[in-house]
Scaffold this motif. Structure first.
Motif, PDB file in Angstrom:
ATOM      1  N   GLN A  27      48.421  47.848  26.517  1.00 53.11           N
ATOM      2  CA  GLN A  27      47.093  47.477  26.022  1.00 53.11           C
ATOM      3  C   GLN A  27      46.768  48.126  24.679  1.00 53.11           C
ATOM      4  O   GLN A  27      45.648  48.027  24.191  1.00 53.11           O
ATOM      5  CB  GLN A  27      46.034  47.846  27.058  1.00 53.11           C
ATOM      6  N   PRO A  35      41.284  41.173  43.691  1.00 52.55           N
ATOM      7  CA  PRO A  35      41.506  40.904  42.269  1.00 52.55           C
ATOM      8  C   PRO A  35      42.322  39.642  42.054  1.00 52.55           C
ATOM      9  O   PRO A  35      43.253  39.341  42.799  1.00 52.55           O
ATOM     10  CB  PRO A  35      42.285  42.140  41.796  1.00 52.55           C
ATOM     11  N   THR A  36      41.961  38.869  41.048  1.00 53.61           N
ATOM     12  CA  THR A  36      42.697  37.651  40.702  1.00 53.61           C
ATOM     13  C   THR A  36      43.623  37.886  39.518  1.00 53.61           C
ATOM     14  O   THR A  36      44.406  37.011  39.174  1.00 53.61           O
ATOM     15  CB  THR A  36      41.709  36.523  40.345  1.00 53.61           C
ATOM     16  N   ASP A  37      43.527  39.068  38.895  1.00 52.42           N
ATOM     17  CA  ASP A  37      44.348  39.345  37.728  1.00 52.42           C
ATOM     18  C   ASP A  37      45.413  40.401  38.019  1.00 52.42           C
ATOM     19  O   ASP A  37      45.928  41.046  37.110  1.00 52.42           O
ATOM     20  CB  ASP A  37      43.479  39.803  36.552  1.00 52.42           C
ATOM     21  N   ALA A  38      45.753  40.581  39.279  1.00 54.30           N
ATOM     22  CA  ALA A  38      46.798  41.545  39.617  1.00 54.30           C
ATOM     23  C   ALA A  38      48.109  41.087  38.991  1.00 54.30           C
ATOM     24  O   ALA A  38      48.448  39.906  39.036  1.00 54.30           O
ATOM     25  CB  ALA A  38      46.944  41.654  41.127  1.00 54.30           C
ATOM     26  N   PRO A  39      48.882  42.000  38.398  1.00 52.70           N
ATOM     27  CA  PRO A  39      50.143  41.604  37.774  1.00 52.70           C
ATOM     28  C   PRO A  39      51.128  41.071  38.802  1.00 52.70           C
ATOM     29  O   PRO A  39      51.145  41.517  39.957  1.00 52.70           O
ATOM     30  CB  PRO A  39      50.648  42.903  37.135  1.00 52.70           C
ATOM     31  N   THR A  41      56.363  41.135  36.710  1.00 51.69           N
ATOM     32  CA  THR A  41      55.755  41.896  35.617  1.00 51.69           C
ATOM     33  C   THR A  41      55.864  43.388  35.877  1.00 51.69           C
ATOM     34  O   THR A  41      56.214  44.172  34.991  1.00 51.69           O
ATOM     35  CB  THR A  41      54.278  41.500  35.461  1.00 51.69           C
TER      36      THR A  41
END
Length: 279
Positions: free
Chosen positions: A47, A262-266, A270
């Motif tokens: 990030q 969570p919907t953005d879990a890697p 990844t």
């Protein structure tokens, strides 16, 4: 090694390293996220964080050890060796109180960290029993580190605002002055959230001031406006990760994904790819 009591480097001659330079950007404090393992450091680096710290609580808890009781020396050094040579970020290590009250032993540990690629060390004066290390002892540790590893950025932390002191302001001022003279490169006062008090310290200290982020405290923008040079996240990320894990498991058990899932879990792939940074 027999360090001199104070004054390894004049206060008007700041440490000249890339990490130290991140503390000298007026109005742009260094936001230092704190990792507890390779994966957490790697995703933070992705990030764009130029520098990453470790969290002693996260390192200790992940290993099933207590924080702040000098139990994680080996774990801390092991993690430093894994993270310190990534080349993707600058690494600062939370070393509790140095894992000893012997300045020579603390300095020897600091040298091991520097040899592992660490550029900064966080050194606290709080003790497990809720008291503070004598000022002269903590100052001697700082001086010893700077004598043994002069390029290591020493962030001297005082826990005066985390303890029930009758007058934390006076004690904080006294300790910060001593740590400055001992050769510290930065000063850290966790638990301090009062805007006026932070402004006063920023205006009176010759060294960069580090403040611990508090979810209910001043924002990063507010701290920047006051002159704070560094804002650490401490154990906050680790604790929120634990909370997310528990809330997600409970949501799945209840059959209600809701906001806790969570919907953005890697994706698995990844996370699996992160290992390449740790080789």
């Amino acid at each position: 090694m027999s360090p001199t009591p104070y004054g390894q480097r004049p206060l008007d001659t700041p440490l000249d390293t890339p990490f130290a330079a991140l503390h000298r950007r007026p109005g742009v404090p260094l936001l230092l996220p704190n990792a507890w393992d390779h994966a957490s450091a790697a995703v933070l680096a992705e990030q764009g964080f130029a520098a990453i710290g470790t969290t002693s609580l996260g390192v200790a808890a992940a290993a099933g050890l207590p924080d702040g009781e000098a139990a994680t020396r080996d774990e801390t050094l092991r993690l430093a060796g894994r993270l310190g040579r990534s080349g993707r970020y600058l690494l600062s290590v939370d070393a509790e109180s140095g894992f000893s009250d012997d300045p020579d032993e603390v300095a020897a540990f600091a040298v091991e960290l520097a040899e592992a690629g660490v550029v900064g060390i966080n050194l606290e004066d709080g003790r497990p029993d809720g008291t503070l290390t004598p000022t002269a002892v903590h100052a001697a540790k700082i001086t010893a580190i700077k004598a043994a590893a002069p390029a290591l950025f020493v962030n001297a932390r005082t826990d005066t605002h985390w303890l029930a002191l009758s007058d934390p302001v006076e004690e904080t001022d006294r300790r910060l002055a001593a740590y400055q003279l001992a050769g510290a490169d930065g000063l850290f006062v966790p638990g301090l959230t009062d805007l006026a008090a932070i402004r006063r310290l920023c205006g009176s200290l010759a060294l960069p001031l580090n403040i611990l982020h508090a979810p209910t405290g001043p924002t990063l923008l507010e701290l920047a406006a006051l002159g704070v040079a560094r804002v650490s996240l401490g154990s906050y990320l680790y604790r929120t990760a634990l909370a997310a894990a528990v809330s997600t498991a409970l949501a799945v058990r209840a059959g209600t994904p809701g906001p806790a899932a969570p919907t953005d879990a890697p994706a698995y792939a990844t996370v699996q790819a992160l290992y390449a940074d740790g080789r």
